[in-house]
Design an enzyme around this catalytic site. Structure first.
Site, PDB file in Angstrom:
ATOM      1  N   GLU A 103      46.939 -15.820  23.895  1.00  0.00           N
ATOM      2  CA  GLU A 103      46.333 -14.538  23.457  1.00  0.00           C
ATOM      3  C   GLU A 103      45.532 -14.062  24.666  1.00  0.00           C
ATOM      4  O   GLU A 103      45.027 -12.903  24.913  1.00  0.00           O
ATOM      5  CB  GLU A 103      45.828 -14.491  22.253  1.00  0.00           C
ATOM      6  CG  GLU A 103      45.435 -13.385  21.593  1.00  0.00           C
ATOM      7  CD  GLU A 103      44.611 -13.424  20.419  1.00  0.00           C
ATOM      8  OE1 GLU A 103      44.561 -12.310  19.627  1.00  0.00           O
ATOM      9  OE2 GLU A 103      44.077 -14.388  20.269  1.00  0.00           O
ATOM     10  N   ASP A 104      44.586 -15.042  24.962  1.00  0.00           N
ATOM     11  CA  ASP A 104      43.426 -14.659  25.757  1.00  0.00           C
ATOM     12  C   ASP A 104      43.317 -14.823  27.233  1.00  0.00           C
ATOM     13  O   ASP A 104      42.345 -14.566  27.908  1.00  0.00           O
ATOM     14  CB  ASP A 104      42.020 -15.420  25.289  1.00  0.00           C
ATOM     15  CG  ASP A 104      41.879 -14.948  23.740  1.00  0.00           C
ATOM     16  OD1 ASP A 104      42.121 -13.816  23.502  1.00  0.00           O
ATOM     17  OD2 ASP A 104      41.005 -16.070  22.976  1.00  0.00           O
TER      18      ASP A 104
END
Length: 762
Positions: A103-104
């Protein structure tokens, strides 16, 4: 001064005990701690996969920092350490290290799959949070969506939720770096959703800490007051517990029972819950501590109980046997409260070492992915039972189209203070139902087909009415019939469990679609007739399309079915049809229309003192008064009721008393409508509303401010709070119209912690 300092030190020490990881430990140190923790329980010495995951995660997160300023990699490391404390398999540890990478950072699902295999990739994907949402979606919907993702993943793999709980626990431990508003939001979400899930999975190790940390940020003054008070009486209490432990150990040895005996202080949240539920101060709660006896076998548990009851006097009604009747989260133990040597009550819990492991680690203790101690074959345990609750939630989720509805049902089922009732099938299987459940709930718990064909029930061999409330230990037999017409709508008022409500509603939607269409058509026709309209003028295709667009239905039959089963109000639909019709027929008023209208008003007469602004059809010189039960105001649909000797009482058409009238009383109803008063002074009318909210300090002040700003006089205010900290506030006040009331209600809905606002209907 020294006393004050000592008090401060004790608070700091107790506070530090809740947060078990020191800040700003270097990533390398944490990694070594993780490896040491894994080696303690994992039979295999090969840690290359974990090493590789650590290196990949470090590289992926290398330029990122947390809010606290520390390197981001510390978060995944701490999450993995928590998972290693639960003694989980290597795949889970690796997924813990990589849970934010997709996600990051630049990493993709495919890369994780290629490097670490599909099992780890699925776990990481399951935990990956929902991407940034558009502003139009409100908070509740966001939470429900992410919950659904968790449960869906969980049905495939329980490990996803364990990683999610570890992730939340570390975020709660480092919450001090967030803004106060964010702290409150996260703590509320944790207490409402994550802590109860940990409890339902039986992982008290995580649940206890999540509870205490949530309390620390939601009610800091309560938390620190508790920490201080618990610390103040610490030495006296430790001495008391120490003596009990010594005596119990001695008696166990004398009875030749091999036992481990220890004492502990209950955690802060459970003390706070007791104080709220029993309305006591900390000084009045004696069992702040519990003594725990761990033995080898179930037989020893009961033998130890006999020894204990011989030593100390038990308090009647305070003995609980969770070994014979385990809690839904598989917790097993004997609980008994006794009177100590100096007359002070204390609690003793007796369980086997195996039960203790289940109590601490819950589902993680019976890990089906975890290898057995010899490192060869997996341990086979009945996971099915443990996953029942999750399957139940999945089932609701499929039956439910609305996120908010799902959220409220989930929170009901996860209620921190909810009680369960245990009963038996005729074969002797134990079923767990919410407190207050009826035989209908039981029938749907067995199978929806049993519920749909149910015609009666026997409890302990005797026939009972269907609204009978099931008691602990009841043996229930459901009587079914193939000739049954299916469930009755009245059952929805009686049933307690969410599952039963859902299944009954589903039955009506599916089985009775044809009946519902006919019923809906009849209801719409009746409504139009009552309003003096001819329905056929308003059911042309272009008007029907306007309704379909407004409510999002595919065809007109679905609209009629929705009216039939109560999903839509016939009034709403008809008003939309009229609106569409009026748009097409811009009215050209002729002289004939004016004369006809003038002629019609001859049948109507203003009531004396037309200040009340009511016109009653065909009645002369009769006193009119407003009913106290539903307090009608201009803008409401109204009806008159001819009372014996007291003129006409005006009610709202949705008033409970009007809706439940007998046919005889119904004949006394008479048409009435509002008319604008002649006077310049606007008349005020009494209105009553109920406000439902999560209780908090300053709630009443915020509400009264809204009334003050609008210069509205509050006539009365009544507030009560349930054990679950839910407040119900009844307000009565004067307003000029329904429009004014609606804007007021909208404003109240925006106040923090308000759940719902509704008008009283009698």
């Amino acid at each position: 001064m020294q006393v004050e300092q000592a008090k401060l030190d004790s608070v700091k020490r107790a506070d530090a005990a809740v947060k078990s990881m020191s800040d700003f430990t270097s990533p390398e140190e944490l990694y070594q701690e993780l490896i040491a923790s894994v080696k303690k329980y994992h039979p295999s010495t090969d840690i290359s996969m974990i090493q590789k995951a650590y290196e990949v995660a470090s590289e992926a997160h290398k330029d990122q920092k947390r809010k606290s300023g520390e390197p981001y990699i510390i978060h995944p490391l701490c999450v993995s350490i928590i998972l290693a404390d639960l003694e989980l398999d290597k795949e889970t540890i690796v997924a813990g290290l990589l849970h934010d990478a997709v996600e990051d950072t630049w990493m993709t699902y495919e890369e994780v799959e290629k490097e670490f295999g599909s099992e780890v990739a699925l776990l990481v994907d399951g935990v990956t949070k929902i991407g940034q949402l558009s502003y139009s979606q409100d908070k509740v919907e966001v939470q429900a969506e992410s919950l659904r993702k968790m449960f869906l993943a969980m049905a495939k793999d329980i490990r996803v939720i364990l990683i999610k709980l570890a992730d939340r626990l570390h975020n709660m431990r480092t919450l001090q770096y967030m803004t106060p508003k964010k702290q409150q939001e996260k703590a509320k979400e944790t207490m409402d959703i994550y802590a109860p899930i940990a409890q339902r999975l039986g992982i008290s190790k995580i649940k206890v800490e999540l509870d205490d940390l949530s309390l620390k940020y939601l009610k800091p003054e309560v938390y620190y007051d508790l920490v201080e008070k618990v610390a103040l009486r610490k030495s006296v209490r430790e001495e008391f517990v120490g003596n009990i432990v010594k005596q119990v150990k001695q008696h166990m040895d004398d009875a030749n029972i091999r036992a481990q005996v220890d004492g502990r202080v209950k955690h802060f949240f459970s003390i706070y819950k007791k104080m709220v539920n029993q309305n006591k101060t900390i000084d009045q709660i004696y069992d702040l501590f519990a003594v725990r006896i761990l033995v080898d076998s179930v037989k020893d548990c009961y033998a130890a109980l006999g020894v204990i009851h011989e030593m100390y006097k038990p308090i009647p009604g305070r003995f609980k046997d969770y070994i014979a009747m385990p809690k839904p989260n598989m917790y097993q133990s004997l609980h008994t409260t006794l009177i100590g040597p100096n007359g002070q009550p204390f609690e003793i819990q007796i369980r086997t070492f195996e039960m203790h492991k289940t109590a601490e680690y819950g589902i993680a203790a019976h890990w089906k992915y975890k290898e057995s101690s010899d490192g060869k074959k997996p341990v086979g345990k009945s996971e099915e039972e443990k996953l029942n609750w999750l399957r139940q939630i999945l089932e609701w989720q499929r039956d439910m189209s609305d996120n908010r509805e799902f959220m409220s049902l989930l929170k009901n089922d996860l209620d921190l203070f909810a009680d369960s009732v245990y009963c038996f099938t005729p074969q002797g299987d134990v079923k767990t139902l919410p407190n207050g459940s009826t035989p209908i709930d039981f029938a749907y718990c067995v199978h929806s087909a049993v519920g749909n064909k149910m015609v009666g029930a026997r409890v302990n061999g005797k026939l009972v009415p269907i609204e009978y409330q099931i008691q602990n230990g009841d043996r229930i037999e459901i009587i079914t019939s193939q000739n049954s017409q299916g469930p009755s709508r009245d059952w929805l008022k009686v049933v307690k469990s969410t599952q039963a409500k859902n299944k009954i509603n589903q039955w009506f939607k599916k089985e009775l679609k044809e009946d519902n269409i006919l019923k809906g058509k009849e209801m719409l026709t009746q409504y139009a007739k009552a309003k003096g309209f001819k329905i056929s003028n308003y059911t042309k295709t272009q008007y029907l399309d306007a309704v379909l667009r407004k409510y999002g239905f595919r065809d007109w039959d679905s609209v009629l079915a929705a009216i039939g089963h109560g999903g839509l109000k016939e009034g709403q639909v008809f008003n939309k049809l009229v609106e569409a019709y009026d748009k097409e027929h811009k009215k050209n008023i002729t002289d004939e229309d004016v004369l006809e209208a003038a002629q019609e008003t001859q049948d109507k007469l203003h009531v004396a003192k037309s200040k009340s602004g009511i016109v009653v059809k065909g009645i002369h010189d009769v006193a009119v008064r407003f009913s106290k039960c539903c307090n009608p105001i201009p803008g409401d649909e109204i009806v008159g009721f001819v009372t014996r000797g007291r003129g006409i009482t005006i009610h709202r058409t949705d008033c409970v008393n009007v809706m439940n009238m007998s046919d005889l009383d119904r004949s006394r109803l008479i048409e009435a409508e509002w008319q604008r008063p002649d006077t310049k002074v606007s008349e005020k009318y009494m209105a009553e509303i109920n406000v439902y909210a999560n209780n908090r300090t300053g709630l009443l002040v915020d509400l009264s401010k809204i009334f003050t700003e609008r210069k509205i006089d509050l006539r009365s205010i009544n507030s009560r709070t349930s054990k679950q900290e839910k407040a119900t506030i009844s307000l009565s006040f004067n307003v000029g119209s329904k429009e004014e009331l609606n804007t007021l209600i909208e404003k109240i809905r925006q106040v923090e912690s308000i759940i719902d606002v509704e008008r009283t209907t009698g």
